[in-house]
Design a protein around this motif. Sequence first.
Motif, PDB file in Angstrom:
ATOM      1  N   MET A 104     -10.334  42.918  -6.323  1.00  0.00           N
ATOM      2  CA  MET A 104     -10.414  44.256  -6.915  1.00  0.00           C
ATOM      3  C   MET A 104     -11.860  44.607  -7.269  1.00  0.00           C
ATOM      4  O   MET A 104     -12.520  43.861  -7.992  1.00  0.00           O
ATOM      5  CB  MET A 104      -9.548  44.306  -8.170  1.00  0.00           C
ATOM      6  CG  MET A 104      -9.537  45.633  -8.897  1.00  0.00           C
ATOM      7  SD  MET A 104      -8.451  45.528 -10.354  1.00  0.00           S
ATOM      8  CE  MET A 104      -8.638  47.176 -11.014  1.00  0.00           C
ATOM      9  N   VAL A 105     -12.322  45.702  -6.710  1.00  0.00           N
ATOM     10  CA  VAL A 105     -13.644  46.305  -6.939  1.00  0.00           C
ATOM     11  C   VAL A 105     -14.807  45.313  -6.944  1.00  0.00           C
ATOM     12  O   VAL A 105     -15.642  45.318  -7.849  1.00  0.00           O
ATOM     13  CB  VAL A 105     -13.661  47.178  -8.212  1.00  0.00           C
ATOM     14  CG1 VAL A 105     -12.730  48.345  -8.057  1.00  0.00           C
ATOM     15  CG2 VAL A 105     -13.316  46.406  -9.483  1.00  0.00           C
ATOM     16  N   PRO A 106     -14.936  44.467  -5.912  1.00  0.00           N
ATOM     17  CA  PRO A 106     -16.108  43.586  -5.832  1.00  0.00           C
ATOM     18  C   PRO A 106     -17.315  44.346  -5.302  1.00  0.00           C
ATOM     19  O   PRO A 106     -17.179  45.456  -4.767  1.00  0.00           O
ATOM     20  CB  PRO A 106     -15.659  42.525  -4.827  1.00  0.00           C
ATOM     21  CG  PRO A 106     -14.788  43.300  -3.886  1.00  0.00           C
ATOM     22  CD  PRO A 106     -14.042  44.283  -4.765  1.00  0.00           C
ATOM     23  N   PRO A 107     -18.501  43.764  -5.407  1.00  0.00           N
ATOM     24  CA  PRO A 107     -19.660  44.342  -4.719  1.00  0.00           C
ATOM     25  C   PRO A 107     -19.395  44.381  -3.212  1.00  0.00           C
ATOM     26  O   PRO A 107     -18.548  43.637  -2.705  1.00  0.00           O
ATOM     27  CB  PRO A 107     -20.797  43.357  -5.053  1.00  0.00           C
ATOM     28  CG  PRO A 107     -20.325  42.604  -6.255  1.00  0.00           C
ATOM     29  CD  PRO A 107     -18.835  42.521  -6.139  1.00  0.00           C
ATOM     30  N   TYR A 108     -20.124  45.211  -2.499  1.00  0.00           N
ATOM     31  CA  TYR A 108     -19.894  45.333  -1.062  1.00  0.00           C
ATOM     32  C   TYR A 108     -20.161  44.011  -0.361  1.00  0.00           C
ATOM     33  O   TYR A 108     -21.208  43.387  -0.529  1.00  0.00           O
ATOM     34  CB  TYR A 108     -20.791  46.404  -0.447  1.00  0.00           C
ATOM     35  CG  TYR A 108     -20.581  46.577   1.040  1.00  0.00           C
ATOM     36  CD1 TYR A 108     -19.410  47.153   1.510  1.00  0.00           C
ATOM     37  CD2 TYR A 108     -21.524  46.135   1.961  1.00  0.00           C
ATOM     38  CE1 TYR A 108     -19.187  47.317   2.871  1.00  0.00           C
ATOM     39  CE2 TYR A 108     -21.313  46.292   3.329  1.00  0.00           C
ATOM     40  CZ  TYR A 108     -20.141  46.878   3.780  1.00  0.00           C
ATOM     41  OH  TYR A 108     -19.917  47.027   5.124  1.00  0.00           O
ATOM     42  N   GLU A 109     -19.172  43.591   0.420  1.00  0.00           N
ATOM     43  CA  GLU A 109     -19.336  42.391   1.228  1.00  0.00           C
ATOM     44  C   GLU A 109     -18.333  42.450   2.373  1.00  0.00           C
ATOM     45  O   GLU A 109     -17.382  43.235   2.342  1.00  0.00           O
ATOM     46  CB  GLU A 109     -19.124  41.123   0.393  1.00  0.00           C
ATOM     47  CG  GLU A 109     -17.787  41.051  -0.311  1.00  0.00           C
ATOM     48  CD  GLU A 109     -17.707  39.879  -1.282  1.00  0.00           C
ATOM     49  OE1 GLU A 109     -18.668  39.098  -1.346  1.00  0.00           O
ATOM     50  OE2 GLU A 109     -16.671  39.756  -1.965  1.00  0.00           O
ATOM     51  N   LEU A 110     -18.563  41.616   3.371  1.00  0.00           N
ATOM     52  CA  LEU A 110     -17.697  41.562   4.529  1.00  0.00           C
ATOM     53  C   LEU A 110     -16.950  40.237   4.570  1.00  0.00           C
ATOM     54  O   LEU A 110     -17.441  39.213   4.074  1.00  0.00           O
ATOM     55  CB  LEU A 110     -18.508  41.721   5.821  1.00  0.00           C
ATOM     56  CG  LEU A 110     -19.309  43.014   5.974  1.00  0.00           C
ATOM     57  CD1 LEU A 110     -20.112  42.986   7.263  1.00  0.00           C
ATOM     58  CD2 LEU A 110     -18.389  44.233   5.950  1.00  0.00           C
ATOM     59  N   THR A 111     -15.763  40.265   5.155  1.00  0.00           N
ATOM     60  CA  THR A 111     -15.032  39.020   5.367  1.00  0.00           C
ATOM     61  C   THR A 111     -15.701  38.247   6.494  1.00  0.00           C
ATOM     62  O   THR A 111     -16.622  38.737   7.159  1.00  0.00           O
ATOM     63  CB  THR A 111     -13.574  39.299   5.757  1.00  0.00           C
ATOM     64  OG1 THR A 111     -13.555  39.904   7.070  1.00  0.00           O
ATOM     65  CG2 THR A 111     -12.896  40.225   4.755  1.00  0.00           C
TER      66      THR A 111
END
Length: 302
Positions: A104-111
């Motif tokens: 929930m609402v993490p900083p922008y990142e990719l899997t």
Amino acid sequence: MKRRFTEHDVPDQSGSTVVITGANTGLGYETARALSVRGARVLIACRSQQKAEDAIKRIEEQNGAVDISYVPLDLGDLSSVRQCAEQLQSEKRIDVLINNAGIMVPPYELTKDGFESQFGVNHLGPFALTGLLLEKLAKTPSSRVVNTSSIAHNVGRINFKDINAERRYSASARYSMSKLANLLFSYELQRRLEAASLPVLSVACHPGIASTELDRYMPFVLSKGTELLQPLLNTAAAGAWPTLCAATSGDVVGGGYYGPAYRFETAGPAKKVRSNRASRDTAVAERLWTLSVELTGVNPSI
């Protein structure tokens, strides 16, 4: 439903096998605890073996010997999802798959596979896991898939033009999008299960506003606000009631959505609730399904 549902209404689960993602903490932990106490074989599917073992130890200390095991799963890594599904094929049966884990609402990142993390972990991972286990589930009559959504779906929309938030990232908007995706997937899955005459129910639920670890990425001011409102929130145990209802109640219907009964669905025992109009848009659901198959490489056999 005939009555509002709490943990005390969970029927005997002896002989059943339940897979719960992210069950090492919060709502998933409370769901695992309640189902194992009722006699279910519970498989905790999560990333950290240590956290899973700690959760199992806590449950055993409180309730004695129970049948709980750990299965490795990283929903942000589709190769891990495939490995988890392959391992679960060795189970004699799977009665319920509870797609509980989420961020929930993490900083922008990719899997690992390059997807915006909330869309990847909250929707694409569960979509793939469900698809890979669907044949196994269908071998157990009256089995269920339970997808955990949120009241945040009410402000969500699927941004097909920027699915990985490469142009603009709003953590809250992307969380709401992923929770809307959970409902669109649940309803589309039920339609396809019915069309294929498969003996599996697709059900959705939401916990209202519960005290869990999901808010760890929230700004300090919002986190402190959550603390002040604590007396009005569901505990994690009460937040699990809609999940337990969706997973075990004999009154549950395929395509149903279950959430708290009190204070505008933020707290209290579980009942059947209604999601917003956007979640019931069949055209968007079909488009999301097609995209999910394309992105994950998993095409559910229905």
